[in-house]
Design a protein around this motif. Structure first.
Motif, PDB file in Angstrom:
ATOM      1  N   LEU A   1       0.687  -1.159   0.130  1.00  0.00           N
ATOM      2  CA  LEU A   1       0.080   0.098   0.234  1.00  0.00           C
ATOM      3  C   LEU A   1       0.945   1.243   0.166  1.00  0.00           C
ATOM      4  O   LEU A   1       0.496   2.103  -0.676  1.00  0.00           O
TER       5      LEU A   1
ATOM      6  N   GLU B   1      -0.078   0.666  -4.308  1.00  0.00           N
ATOM      7  CA  GLU B   1      -1.190  -0.456  -4.665  1.00  0.00           C
ATOM      8  C   GLU B   1      -2.362  -0.602  -3.827  1.00  0.00           C
ATOM      9  O   GLU B   1      -2.298   0.185  -2.689  1.00  0.00           O
ATOM     10  N   ARG B   2      -3.281  -0.968  -4.579  1.00  0.00           N
ATOM     11  CA  ARG B   2      -4.566  -0.984  -3.877  1.00  0.00           C
ATOM     12  C   ARG B   2      -5.191  -2.508  -3.690  1.00  0.00           C
ATOM     13  O   ARG B   2      -4.987  -3.241  -4.627  1.00  0.00           O
TER      14      ARG B   2
ATOM     15  N   VAL C   1      -7.784  -5.157  -4.011  1.00  0.00           N
ATOM     16  CA  VAL C   1      -8.789  -5.445  -4.869  1.00  0.00           C
ATOM     17  C   VAL C   1      -9.501  -6.615  -4.487  1.00  0.00           C
ATOM     18  O   VAL C   1     -10.659  -6.861  -4.936  1.00  0.00           O
TER      19      VAL C   1
ATOM     20  N   THR D   1      -3.717  -7.557  -5.007  1.00  0.00           N
ATOM     21  CA  THR D   1      -3.626  -5.875  -5.115  1.00  0.00           C
ATOM     22  C   THR D   1      -3.896  -5.756  -6.572  1.00  0.00           C
ATOM     23  O   THR D   1      -3.787  -6.681  -7.617  1.00  0.00           O
ATOM     24  N   ASP D   2      -4.237  -4.582  -7.019  1.00  0.00           N
ATOM     25  CA  ASP D   2      -4.223  -4.097  -8.363  1.00  0.00           C
ATOM     26  C   ASP D   2      -3.018  -4.110  -9.284  1.00  0.00           C
ATOM     27  O   ASP D   2      -2.975  -4.630 -10.400  1.00  0.00           O
TER      28      ASP D   2
ATOM     29  N   SER E   1     -15.359  -6.633  -4.172  1.00  0.00           N
ATOM     30  CA  SER E   1     -14.068  -7.507  -4.156  1.00  0.00           C
ATOM     31  C   SER E   1     -14.107  -8.477  -5.105  1.00  0.00           C
ATOM     32  O   SER E   1     -14.953  -9.214  -5.688  1.00  0.00           O
TER      33      SER E   1
END
Ligand code: OOG
Ligand code: MG
Length: 256
Positions: free
Chosen positions: A47, A51-52, A54, A80-81, A220
């Motif tokens: 993060l 990054e995110r 998902v 993560t994305d 999600s």
């Protein structure tokens, strides 16, 4: 730094450098709750790099995977994305340690999934399903680990490819799941190989994540876990997963 942060930083460095480490259990076994704390601390590193999260991926939801890896409990890791590989893309294996691929079913949620969700609640929360290929890459030498080692290592999460989202079929257990490499069938299974019904993987995901600080909010993506053993990736391969009624997902590996 305490043990949790040290383990997370060690795993993060191993991933970034593409160099395998000794499993922590060779020294001292973490407990499951601590292993998820290490995983969470590792996600915090991602993060911090922008990054995110998902969604998540379930592990060891089929007998085939439990046998292959010698681990017999369901686990989750976080996606993560940055891990997503476009369907049809060509990837380089640079930076991977010993990557493998496996055919999976992916869900997208339209509602938050509560911890106590049963199969009916899980089905009601599904927006769409698709074929997925998971790319796993253990940060541990020889791809060998204990249950808590692999939880700490974000369940070997490394990449995922998604096909086109479609409506959820009535019976997921009947689906035929195939993994093809270079036009040859390499692995085959069925939806029923995933806990009897892939819906049960969502139920397990809801229960596990709520117990260990994760969450399953609307939107999600959830990978239900491989129906078959994983296959090693090598330069020049073309990988395709096919699931009856759902379609295909594919990627290629650049030749050296
Ligand atoms: C751990 C991840 C297991 C699955 O689909 O069962 C998994 C591993 O095999 O390294 O992703
Ligand atoms: Mg998997």
């Amino acid at each position: 730094m305490d043990t949790i942060d040290t383990c997370a930083a060690t795993l993060d460095r191993a991933m970034l450098a593409g160099v395998a480490i000794e499993p922590f259990s060779a020294q001292e076994e973490l407990d499951v709750a601590d292993a998820y704390r290490v995983q969470q601390a590792g996600i915090a590193h991602r993060l911090a790099r922008g990054e995110r999260v998902v969604g998540l991926k379930m592990g060891f939801t089929s007998v085939a995977k439990m046998r292959q890896m010698g681990v017999a409990d369901q686990i989750f890791g976080q996606l993560t994305d940055a891990m997503q590989v476009a369907n049809g893309a060509t990837i380089s294996l640079d930076g991977y340690i010993h990557p493998r691929c496996e055919p999976e079913i992916a869900f997208q949620l339209k509602h938050d999934l509560p911890a106590a969700a049963d199969e009916a609640a899980a089905r009601a929360a599904i927006a769409a399903v698709t074929v997925a290929i998971e790319i796993i890459d253990s940060r541990y030498k020889q791809f060998r680990f204990s249950l808590t080692d692999v939880i700490a290592d974000n369940a070997s999460s490394s990449g995922f490819v998604l096909g086109r989202w479609v409506d959820c079929p009535d019976d997921l257990s009947q689906l035929a799941v195939e993994l093809h490499i270079d036009d040859g069938l390499r692995q085959a299974g069925t939806g029923a190989d995933i806990l009897g019904d892939p819906l049960r993987s969502l139920v397990a995901a809801a229960r596990l994540t709520s117990g260990f600080g994760g969450a399953l909010p609307a939107g999600s993506i959830v990978l239900a876990g491989a129906a078959t053993p994983a296959e090693a990736l090598a330069p020049g391969q073309r990988i395709e997963a096919r699931i009856s009624g759902l379609g295909t997902a594919a990627f290629a590996v650049r030749a050296r």
